[in-house]
Design a protein around this motif. Structure first.
Motif, mmCIF file in Angstrom:
data_model
loop_
_atom_site.group_PDB
_atom_site.id
_atom_site.type_symbol
_atom_site.label_atom_id
_atom_site.label_comp_id
_atom_site.label_asym_id
_atom_site.label_seq_id
_atom_site.Cartn_x
_atom_site.Cartn_y
_atom_site.Cartn_z
ATOM 1 N N GLU A 41 38.210 41.225 53.790
ATOM 2 C CA GLU A 41 38.275 40.919 52.366
ATOM 3 C C GLU A 41 39.539 40.121 52.014
ATOM 4 N N TRP A 42 40.390 39.865 53.018
ATOM 5 C CA TRP A 42 41.630 39.109 52.778
ATOM 6 C C TRP A 42 41.447 37.665 53.245
ATOM 7 N N ASN B 27 43.152 38.923 48.023
ATOM 8 C CA ASN B 27 41.996 39.852 48.010
ATOM 9 C C ASN B 27 41.373 39.810 46.612
ATOM 10 N N GLU B 28 40.102 39.381 46.565
ATOM 11 C CA GLU B 28 39.456 39.224 45.262
ATOM 12 C C GLU B 28 39.143 40.545 44.575
ATOM 13 N N PHE B 29 38.983 41.620 45.322
ATOM 14 C CA PHE B 29 38.568 42.904 44.737
ATOM 15 C C PHE B 29 39.772 43.761 44.377
ATOM 16 N N GLY B 30 40.468 43.277 43.354
ATOM 17 C CA GLY B 30 41.456 44.155 42.765
ATOM 18 C C GLY B 30 40.753 45.221 41.925
ATOM 19 N N ILE C 251 44.075 38.645 41.503
ATOM 20 C CA ILE C 251 44.467 38.000 42.763
ATOM 21 C C ILE C 251 45.903 38.357 43.071
ATOM 22 N N GLU C 252 46.129 38.850 44.245
ATOM 23 C CA GLU C 252 47.465 39.223 44.673
ATOM 24 C C GLU C 252 47.720 38.575 46.053
#
Length: 895
Positions: A563-564, A582-585, A890-891
């Motif tokens: 997912e990264w 990673n889009e799934f925050g 986004i992080e």
């Protein structure tokens, strides 16, 4: 208390010089008619040349001391003979005095046992007629109810004859029953007779006891049809037989007074002309004991007139006036008077009057009577020479004759829709005044049976129940039991207690007890009624499941390396950073779960296997939930529902706020009273003790009470009537729950009625032809006022209104408003952040070490990338861009 007769006539006799004979009279209290007959006889047989002078005492004949006192008082006055009554307790006292003092005693009481020289029995012996009548009916087994106060001589003759002819006789003494418990004792007695199957009964009692017994027979109602009674006294027509006349019982008896005889008819005319105030008891037909009293005066008058003509000295001297003298001194002329009395031969109200040497009636005739539908009828006579002679043979006197020449009385009750008065009923006559289900049914049955009939509304307006204290039947059942009607065509429930006293046909309608309540107001849909298809608990579980799935998706996305991803530069530019994203925050995870739940999808999706597993099970979960919700949503939004406070009998029994009751004197009340089921018994205990009373006299009264009680009263009634009323305006009642029992309406007839089989076949034929169902549809639904099949009382589907979906619009408006507020907050937040960045950049440019351009050139061209350092003001603000984007999840991290 002593009553002295007014002696105006005696004063006239003294003036005229006519001879007078002193006569004593002993009358029991309550014998008003007998005393009136005695006075009439005194006036009737008194003549100018000879009269009787009475001295009257009223006493309790069962009291031997009072009898002794009065007898001695009469004797001391110098009476020549005494007329009076006795019973078992005083007969020996009187006969003893008469034998000792040689005083003749003339009595209409029952014949005394033994040979009593100075006692003249005006009442003929009934032993011979009774035995002959039993032989005529060929009875071999019967019950003999006797009054021991009348002696046992008749019983002894019956038992001797029974031993000779091998009869089976059950002898029962009813003379010792106490007055306060006699009704209960009679009921118990007839129950025992029923167990023994004794249907032939002889009543050897005085008329008052016969009356009590027959009243109990009528009250119980079981011992009428198929029973045969013989009343063993000489006054068959004296009692009131009207109640049992039509009940079906065969009743026979004896009559000593023949009212068809010219002599009796002439006397009867004079008797009816008497004033009741002056002559008590003259308002009713003369009884046989009063007729015997009248004849006794005639006998005494004739005897003393004969002695007067013979100039026999009847004076008494010395101590002959003291009945208690010791030794007793008999009256010398007493024997002459006794002989003169026994030699009298006259025709009186009781026929030929003649005595044997023992003072008993001889050469008399007794009429044999039987009770018919039209009243008492003579069937023959009995005398000592010919014995029993039958002039009209009819061994079954009360079997109903053919119905083709008779108008059958049909009893019914005003109860919609069974029997109703027409709107213009006054313009019609007889049966045409009524309409309804039972009116049509009666017409069809009459057509099949070939009879003429007349509808008659029951007088007390009741169906029929037996009073717990008096045991008397009322209503339509009572009219059948007591012969006032031939058939009952009405909504009359077939029950055990009714079946014991009347006959029912096959049911013409099946039903059960149901609950009627006031129709509650239809519940208006709430603002958030779209949430109703799923329970509150399910909605809460969905919310927690949504949050849980979002958190799990966030966690597995953090742990899964797939997912990264590295951020790709735009327009082929070189990557400025090596950080992975990673889009799934947490926010994107919530957004993905919400999109899947709403069946709308999302612009991002899991890449890792673990993330896709989470997404798959969530999609499956939402598929089932949304499908179930959609399936129920249409029903909840399009059907208007009514919330009923009561749904069953259990709901009624476990609360006290809503009262409930039944019709008084009906089968529904009897059902609860007799039920052994705990629930129904609990309901009966409440209804029985409720104040004010929850019972109503008429069904219409119960319905009105339901409508006016504002939902605080429930009425228990037959389901058919409940369904009918539900179809009547103002359409504000409804039936709730199922039926409490199962029963049927039947057409009732008296026990053993010849109409029973014909009516039964007619009902079966009408049922097979479908006419009964046709009649029900006609009067229940075709003429309904609330729509077909219940009309407004049923739930119906209709178009959606704004109130059904108002909550959806509220959520839409609320969501739009919330979006506007969030956008405003975002704008303000972004503006403030940009202002801060601009301020920092301005401060940086103003410092000396950050001014100018720097260029550095490497010695190797191929390895000498050219870095152009420009001022901060010309460099793209990547930090700011990334910072703003990270707000949505986004992080980046360094690897």
């Amino acid at each position: 208390m002593k009553l002295i007769l007014v002696l105006t006539l005696l004063w006239r006799e003294a003036v005229c010089g006519s001879p007078s004979v002193q006569i004593g009279g002993l009358f029991p209290r309550g014998a008003d008619q007998e005393y009136s007959a005695f006075r009439v006889g005194m006036v009737q047989f008194g003549m100018a040349d000879f009269r009787l002078t009475p001295h009257i005492d009223n006493l309790e004949v069962a009291n031997s001391f009072a009898v002794t006192n009065c007898f001695c008082s009469q004797f001391s006055r110098g009476v020549y003979a005494i007329f009076g009554f006795y019973d078992k307790k005083s007969v020996n006292t009187i006969t003893s005095f008469c034998e000792t003092l040689h005083v003749s005693f003339i009595t209409p009481s029952f014949p005394a046992e033994g040979m009593n020289q100075f006692v003249l029995q005006m009442r003929p012996d009934i032993k011979g007629p009774l035995v002959s009548l039993v032989e005529y009916y060929k009875w071999e087994k019967f019950a003999y109810l006797y009054d021991s106060d009348r002696g046992l001589s008749t019983l002894q003759v019956i038992l001797d004859t029974a031993a000779e002819k091998k009869w089976v006789v059950t002898a029962i003494n009813v003379g010792n029953l106490k007055d306060e418990r006699k009704d209960e004792a009679y009921r118990s007695l007839f129950q025992d007779l029923e167990i023994r199957k004794e249907r032939r009964i002889i009543l050897d009692c005085e008329q008052d006891k016969v009356k009590d017994i027959m009243e109990q027979v009528i009250t119980i109602g079981r011992h009428v049809k198929g029973y045969h009674y013989i009343i063993a006294n000489l006054g068959f027509v004296d009692g009131d037989l009207s109640k049992i006349q039509y009940g079906g019982a065969n009743v026979s008896g004896f009559q000593i007074v023949d009212f068809d005889d010219p002599l009796v008819s002439k006397f009867d005319q004079r008797w009816e002309a008497l004033e009741e105030k002056e002559y008590p008891g003259a308002d009713i037909r003369i009884r046989y004991t009063s007729a015997l009293t009248y004849d006794a005066v005639h006998v005494m008058t004739e005897a003393f007139r004969f002695l007067h003509k013979q100039r026999i000295d009847m004076s008494r001297r010395g101590n002959s006036g003291d009945c208690l003298a010791n030794p007793a001194v008999p009256w010398a002329q007493g024997v002459e008077i006794e002989r003169a009395l026994k030699q009298v031969r006259v025709d009186g109200l009781t026929g030929n009057i003649q005595f044997d040497q023992y003072g008993k009636r001889v050469n008399y005739s007794v009429t044999i009577m039987e009770l018919k539908n039209n009243g008492p009828v003579k069937i023959g006579y009995w005398n000592e020479m010919d014995k029993m002679v039958v002039t009209k043979s009819d061994l079954y006197p009360n079997d109903t004759m053919g119905m083709e020449n008779k108008t059958v009385i049909v009893t019914t009750i005003l109860e919609a829709p069974y029997v109703m008065l027409k709107k213009n009923a006054e313009l019609f006559q007889d049966n045409d005044r009524y309409e309804g289900y039972c009116v049509d049914l009666a017409a069809e049955i009459a057509k099949h049976c070939g009879i003429r009939y007349q509808l008659r509304i029951v007088g007390d307006g009741k169906y029929g129940a037996r009073d717990a204290e008096t045991k008397i039947w009322n209503g339509m059942v009572g009219e059948l039991v007591y012969g006032k009607a031939d058939i009952a065509v009405a909504p009359l429930t077939i029950t055990l207690v009714r079946e014991e006293v009347i006959d029912f046909s096959k049911p013409f309608m099946s039903l059960g007890i149901s609950i009627m309540i006031k129709k509650p107001q239809k519940s208006k849909p709430g603002v958030f009624s779209f949430l109703d298809p799923l329970a509150y608990e399910i909605w809460m579980c969905i919310v927690f499941a949504y949050i849980g799935v979002s958190v799990v998706l966030f966690l597995v996305s953090r742990f899964s390396p797939y997912e990264w991803t590295l951020e790709e530069p735009e327009d082929g530019a070189l990557p400025l950073t090596t950080e992975s994203t990673n889009e799934f925050g947490i926010f994107n995870s919530l957004w993905f779960s919400l999109g899947a739940f709403m069946r709308q999808g999302c612009d991002i999706s899991p890449r890792s296997l673990s993330g896709r597993i989470v997404g798959g099970v969530w999609w499956f979960f939402t598929l089932i939930i949304i499908s179930s919700y959609t399936a129920n949503l249409a029903a909840f939004l399009t059907v208007e529902r009514m919330v009923s406070p009561i749904e069953s009998a259990e709901d009624l029994a476990k609360q006290t706020e809503i009262a409930y009751g039944t019709l008084d004197s009906g089968s529904t009340k009897e059902f609860f009273r007799r039920s052994k089921i705990a629930l129904f018994d609990k309901m009966w205990q409440y209804m029985k003790s409720a104040e004010p009373s929850v019972f109503v006299k008429k069904t219409s009264e119960g319905v009105l009470r339901v409508r006016k009680s504002k939902g605080k009263y429930a009425y228990l009634l037959e389901s058919t009537m409940n369904e009918y009323i539900e179809q009547r305006k103002p359409c504000d009642t409804m039936k709730v729950g199922g039926n409490l029992d199962s029963k049927g309406y039947g057409i009732a007839t008296p026990k053993g009625s010849p109409l029973r089989n014909a009516v039964n076949l007619a009902v079966l034929k009408l049922n097979e032809q479908g006419l009964l169902d046709k009649l029900k549809n006609k009067w229940w639904y075709d003429k309904g006022e609330c729509g077909s099949g219940g009309g407004e009382s049923k739930e119906k589907t209709s178009a959606l209104s704004l109130s059904n979906v108002a909550g959806v619009f509220y959520i839409l408006v609320g969501g739009l408003g919330l979006a506007m507020m969030v956008a405003l907050v975002e704008f303000c937040y972004k503006s403030r952040a940009e202002a801060k960045k601009m301020k920092v950049a301005a401060n940086t440019l103003s410092s000396p070490q950050h001014t100018g351009n720097y260029t550095h050139t490497l010695s190797s061209p191929q390895h000498a990338p050219n870095y152009n350092l420009v001022s901060p003001s010309h460099q793209p603000n990547y930090a700011t861009y990334k910072e703003g984007y990270s707000v949505y999840g986004i992080e980046s991290v360094k690897i």
